[in-house]
Design a protein around this motif. Structure first.
Motif, PDB file in Angstrom:
ATOM      1  N   ILE A  39     -21.836 -29.702   9.572  1.00  0.00           N
ATOM      2  CA  ILE A  39     -20.646 -29.033   9.046  1.00  0.00           C
ATOM      3  C   ILE A  39     -20.311 -29.539   7.646  1.00  0.00           C
ATOM      4  O   ILE A  39     -19.851 -28.800   6.789  1.00  0.00           O
TER       5      ILE A  39
ATOM      6  N   LYS B 160     -20.956 -31.016  13.651  1.00  0.00           N
ATOM      7  CA  LYS B 160     -19.811 -30.410  14.337  1.00  0.00           C
ATOM      8  C   LYS B 160     -19.492 -31.176  15.614  1.00  0.00           C
ATOM      9  O   LYS B 160     -20.379 -31.491  16.399  1.00  0.00           O
TER      10      LYS B 160
ATOM     11  N   LYS C  96     -20.770 -26.546   5.382  1.00  0.00           N
ATOM     12  CA  LYS C  96     -21.619 -25.514   5.983  1.00  0.00           C
ATOM     13  C   LYS C  96     -22.662 -25.005   4.988  1.00  0.00           C
ATOM     14  O   LYS C  96     -22.892 -23.808   4.857  1.00  0.00           O
TER      15      LYS C  96
ATOM     16  N   LYS D 279      -9.701 -25.150   6.177  1.00  0.00           N
ATOM     17  CA  LYS D 279     -10.751 -25.502   7.150  1.00  0.00           C
ATOM     18  C   LYS D 279     -10.890 -27.024   7.302  1.00  0.00           C
ATOM     19  O   LYS D 279     -11.313 -27.516   8.333  1.00  0.00           O
TER      20      LYS D 279
ATOM     21  N   ASN E  50      -5.427 -24.458  12.055  1.00  0.00           N
ATOM     22  CA  ASN E  50      -6.727 -24.263  12.714  1.00  0.00           C
ATOM     23  C   ASN E  50      -7.921 -24.783  11.917  1.00  0.00           C
ATOM     24  O   ASN E  50      -8.874 -24.057  11.659  1.00  0.00           O
ATOM     25  N   PRO E  51      -7.874 -26.052  11.525  1.00  0.00           N
ATOM     26  CA  PRO E  51      -8.987 -26.585  10.734  1.00  0.00           C
ATOM     27  C   PRO E  51     -10.225 -26.796  11.589  1.00  0.00           C
ATOM     28  O   PRO E  51     -10.142 -26.890  12.811  1.00  0.00           O
ATOM     29  N   GLU E  52     -11.373 -26.856  10.925  1.00  0.00           N
ATOM     30  CA  GLU E  52     -12.628 -27.166  11.635  1.00  0.00           C
ATOM     31  C   GLU E  52     -12.938 -28.653  11.551  1.00  0.00           C
ATOM     32  O   GLU E  52     -13.694 -29.184  12.358  1.00  0.00           O
ATOM     33  N   VAL E  53     -12.356 -29.297  10.543  1.00  0.00           N
ATOM     34  CA  VAL E  53     -12.533 -30.738  10.359  1.00  0.00           C
ATOM     35  C   VAL E  53     -11.164 -31.312  10.001  1.00  0.00           C
ATOM     36  O   VAL E  53     -10.422 -30.686   9.241  1.00  0.00           O
TER      37      VAL E  53
ATOM     38  N   LEU F 175     -13.022 -31.502  18.364  1.00  0.00           N
ATOM     39  CA  LEU F 175     -12.683 -31.340  16.947  1.00  0.00           C
ATOM     40  C   LEU F 175     -13.480 -32.355  16.122  1.00  0.00           C
ATOM     41  O   LEU F 175     -13.651 -33.494  16.529  1.00  0.00           O
ATOM     42  N   THR F 176     -13.970 -31.926  14.964  1.00  0.00           N
ATOM     43  CA  THR F 176     -14.693 -32.832  14.069  1.00  0.00           C
ATOM     44  C   THR F 176     -13.671 -33.671  13.302  1.00  0.00           C
ATOM     45  O   THR F 176     -12.757 -33.126  12.705  1.00  0.00           O
TER      46      THR F 176
END
Length: 244
Positions: A5, A30, A65, A82, A158-161, A191-192
């Protein structure tokens, strides 16, 4: 197969003559929880601030990404939703309630309707155990409560990291546990997380990987068992003998 990620390639950062980051390369997959440890001044927080572009690196690449976030055409605002950040000093708006602190950023940055933003904020405030304080202003909250609201605010995007920059270092000892518990619960959801921390228990029990930084480089990295229990690097050994 694991999905990469975030990737730091030969990252460098200088402030004038002072080289704070010398050559940092790190791959984050991830769902990983990476604890970043090391003595003060080793470059941990600067590395995290570079990842969120609060500091602009002087060299190297940061790939999210597979896309280089340092390129001019890269959409930084979209990236920051993100990759969320939780600060040592909470950074809450003092003139807003806990609830509004979690609602407003969603409406401004993500253009969500008030109704949707409120629903999402409520959900995350409940998740961090702060529903009873939804209408309190930051001045009415303890440090641990403020930090939990700050985490809820970040989650509402809603973050990815999520990057945590010493999230417990400004807290009284009895409040540290409540914030670490929230972080533990988050880690278990997949969660990352990149966590700059002095909490060795968290690093040992929650991380998938521990990174030890020293004088602007990654001196050692590996599983918590390897780095914390059986370190190979002399500097890691010296550091752990002081903190453990």
């Amino acid at each position: 197969m694991a999905e990469t990620i975030l990737e730091l390639k030969h990252l460098a950062k200088s402030f004038g003559e002072n080289k704070v980051l010398k050559d940092i390369s790190l791959t984050v997959e991830k769902g990983e929880v990476i604890s970043i440890i090391g003595s003060s001044g080793s470059g941990k927080s600067t590395m995290l601030r570079c990842v969120n572009l609060l500091e602009r690196p002087t060299g190297g690449e940061i790939l999210f990404k597979g896309e280089n976030i340092l390129e001019k055409k890269f959409n930084l605002n979209a990236y920051r939703t993100k990759v969320g950040m939780v600060f040592q000093s909470f950074n809450l708006y003092n003139n807003m309630t806990a609830f509004e602190n979690c609602v407003k950023p969603q409406m401004i940055v993500l253009k969500r309707s008030r109704k949707e933003a409120e629903e999402i904020a409520r959900n995350f405030i409940e998740k961090v155990g702060m529903s009873a304080y939804i209408n309190a202003k930051p001045s009415q909250l303890s440090g641990g409560q403020k930090q939990r609201i700050a985490i809820a605010r970040t989650l509402s995007m809603n973050p990815e990291v999520i990057l945590f920059d010493e999230p417990t270092s400004a807290l009284d000892p009895e409040m540290v546990g409540e914030v670490l518990q929230v972080m533990k619960d988050l880690a278990s959801t997949g969660l990352t997380m990149l966590v700059v921390t002095h909490e060795m228990g968290f690093a040992k029990n929650v991380s998938s990987r521990v990174v030890f930084m020293d004088e602007g480089v990654i001196a050692e990295e590996g599983t918590p068992e390897t780095v914390l229990v059986n370190p190979q690097n002399q500097r890691t050994k010296e550091f752990l003998s002081k903190v453990l």
